[in-house]
Scaffold this motif. Structure first.
Motif, mmCIF file in Angstrom:
data_model
loop_
_atom_site.group_PDB
_atom_site.id
_atom_site.type_symbol
_atom_site.label_atom_id
_atom_site.label_comp_id
_atom_site.label_asym_id
_atom_site.label_seq_id
_atom_site.Cartn_x
_atom_site.Cartn_y
_atom_site.Cartn_z
ATOM 1 N N GLY A 80 -7.617 4.841 -6.809
ATOM 2 C CA GLY A 80 -8.541 4.772 -5.685
ATOM 3 C C GLY A 80 -8.467 6.011 -4.811
ATOM 4 O O GLY A 80 -7.685 6.930 -5.072
ATOM 5 N N HIS A 116 -7.321 6.530 -1.875
ATOM 6 C CA HIS A 116 -6.112 6.773 -1.084
ATOM 7 C C HIS A 116 -4.863 6.217 -1.743
ATOM 8 O O HIS A 116 -3.797 6.177 -1.128
ATOM 9 N N GLY A 117 -4.992 5.734 -2.977
ATOM 10 C CA GLY A 117 -3.840 5.165 -3.682
ATOM 11 C C GLY A 117 -3.763 3.652 -3.587
ATOM 12 O O GLY A 117 -2.807 3.050 -4.075
ATOM 13 N N PHE A 118 -4.766 3.002 -2.982
ATOM 14 C CA PHE A 118 -4.650 1.585 -2.640
ATOM 15 C C PHE A 118 -5.525 0.661 -3.489
ATOM 16 O O PHE A 118 -5.717 -0.511 -3.139
ATOM 17 N N ALA A 119 -6.075 1.139 -4.585
ATOM 18 C CA ALA A 119 -6.929 0.275 -5.406
ATOM 19 C C ALA A 119 -6.103 -0.843 -6.052
ATOM 20 O O ALA A 119 -4.888 -0.726 -6.209
ATOM 21 N N LEU A 178 0.843 -1.192 0.000
ATOM 22 C CA LEU A 178 0.000 0.000 0.000
ATOM 23 C C LEU A 178 0.877 1.240 0.000
ATOM 24 O O LEU A 178 1.607 1.488 0.949
#
Lengths: 324, 324
Positions: free
Chosen positions: B150, B152-155, B70
């Protein structure tokens, strides 16, 4: 004369229609039971729309329809496992001909997502996922500030994602679909099994003492009133819902989940335990990343019809003008 | 002097680096083993980048890094279950300071997706999903013609989506994650169990007769050569991969899946049975909707490093110019 838009939402049990005015306020409503068969479904859609149009206080500019299944970009209902015998029905073309005005057709949960995003609990989110729990599970997506339909119009079919490959067979032909653990029929089935074993006396009494008459709402109502057995059953469903939301979080990383549908009524009973369980359902990552907000849908049972009208209105805006 | 960009891809076993020229051709490469611990990982990233920069034929404009976990929007590695003891490491800030040039950091599969989408097997797709099968499963998304990170960057963390809640525990803290059924370690474990029971003689011989030495590549190589036992094992993994792709199809409705990662080498051995199985994995809907194409990644093991460089280059383009 104000520009009005009609929105219809054909569900597994009823067809709900609304009329929206220019500021997206609901100025009229009408509904009819969902029939079986292609001809009857088309007739019901036509009748509900025509009824609303005939008594509307102004000209109706467009009609939007939400349908519970795969709707392709050209307005054809390809597959709807919860409607009887509907395959490859050109709903947009048929209704346009019958009503004599522009008709757009979308998946029902896509419509509800548009409504919640524009007017409801997803307002302002750039990344949101709507999930509705009813006869089945419906879903819709907002990604990077835009409504997502997918490559063919079929995105958001979360209910048929497998969560247990050894689970029971589903109407969709797969096994262990998410909606078999978190939907009205799923909750009713668990309740009947438990009531049959004498472990759900409160809801059973509310259902008249016959386990076969138990519905999900008997359980959620009892849970809302503090019935411990019902709360346990609801918490079990909440665990399955949180598992599915964790899967969607991993794939899509939304800021917010908006949960709707009849199974969540009254909303706090199910939404609160789901929100509590989501961080732990994310495993160790739950401690290293923001956990999405989990909130109840704001527009209730009319979200789908309102969203269908909003999407019809957006599609009818001439090119060059804003269509949000 | 040509404008060069460096891309690094830190995986579970090695850190691969490339230098891209202005037309995105790879003009140099370097790699080093992945160490354990925050300081050692930062030192390795610095050394591989510095080595490539020192021998580069021109000025290096920017460095991009892909990391297996992540990565938040500010370039912090929050959580990386396949790296030892790395949590909340500000990789972008640290490397910017050490290298004295702009450094961007992204999830490794997001990088690979950028590369396959711009230069490889996803080129031209408006809706594509990349899935890589290695030590774990990585993933990336193109939705409506844009790379999706996504909220927060976590897709794209598809590997930890639960496909069996009663499955074995995963390093991520959940159970029955997809990558426990379709990854290098998963294939090796199945192979060892089968070889121990005398049911995988070909690959076992290739591994020197010791089941403990069996790796996934012994199985896929034997399958490529027509070994019936190995083909059966590969087909079992293909079934799990198809199940996961069906879940992603339901959620995202992509036009195309691009499959990469070391476990799929040689590519046809696994990709072909997965492609064959996807329609039936979709259940009845598989007959009523387009089934996404399933194709092998085109850029091989360098996709992550190439994509990291592409994303660094895009981020360094001044506002107003195209950054595709």
């Amino acid at each position: 004369v104000p520009a009005l838009t009609i929105g219809l939402d054909m569900g597994g049990t009823k067809c709900a229609g609304v009329v929206l005015d220019e500021v997206a306020a609901v100025v009229d409503e009408h509904r009819a039971p969902t029939p079986a068969g292609t001809d009857a479904v088309l007739a019901t859609l036509t009748t509900v729309a025509a009824t609303l149009r005939d008594r509307a206080p102004g000209a109706v500019e467009a009609v939007g329809i939400g349908l519970p299944g795969l709707v392709s970009a050209d307005g054809v209902l390809r597959f709807a496992p919860h409607l009887v015998d509907l395959f490859d029905v050109p709903v947009a073309a048929e209704l346009t001909a019958r009503l004599g005005c522009p008709v757009t057709v979308d998946n029902d949960a896509t419509c509800a997502t548009a409504a919640e995003w524009q007017l409801g609990a997803a307002a302002g989110a750039r990344h949101a996922v709507l999930v509705t729990f009813g006869t089945g599970i419906g879903g819709g997506l907002v990604v990077d500030g835009a409504l997502v339909r997918g490559g063919h119009g079929f995105a958001g079919e979360f209910g048929h994602m497998t969560v247990d490959p050894d689970g029971p067979p589903c109407v969709c032909g797969r096994r262990g679909c998410w909606e078999q653990y978190a939907s009205g029929p799923a909750l009713a089935e668990s309740a009947r099994a438990r009531a049959g074993a004498g472990r759900l006396p409160g809801p059973l009494a509310a259902a008249g003492g016959d386990p076969g008459q138990l519905l999900g709402e008997h359980v959620t109502s009892a849970a809302a009133a503090g019935d411990a057995d019902a709360l346990r059953l609801v918490d079990e469903m909440a665990r399955w819902i949180a598992l599915g939301l964790a899967n969607l979080t991993l794939a899509l990383d939304p800021e917010r989940f908006v949960l709707g549908g009849g199974v969540l009524e009254p909303p706090g009973v199910v939404v609160a335990p789901v929100a509590r369980r989501l961080a732990s359902a994310l495993g160790r990552a739950g401690g290293h990343r923001p956990v999405p907000d989990v909130v109840a849908a704001a527009l209730g049972a009319r979200a789908g019809a309102i969203g269908a009208a909003l999407l019809a209105r957006a599609a009818s805006v001439p090119p060059g003008e804003s269509r949000r």
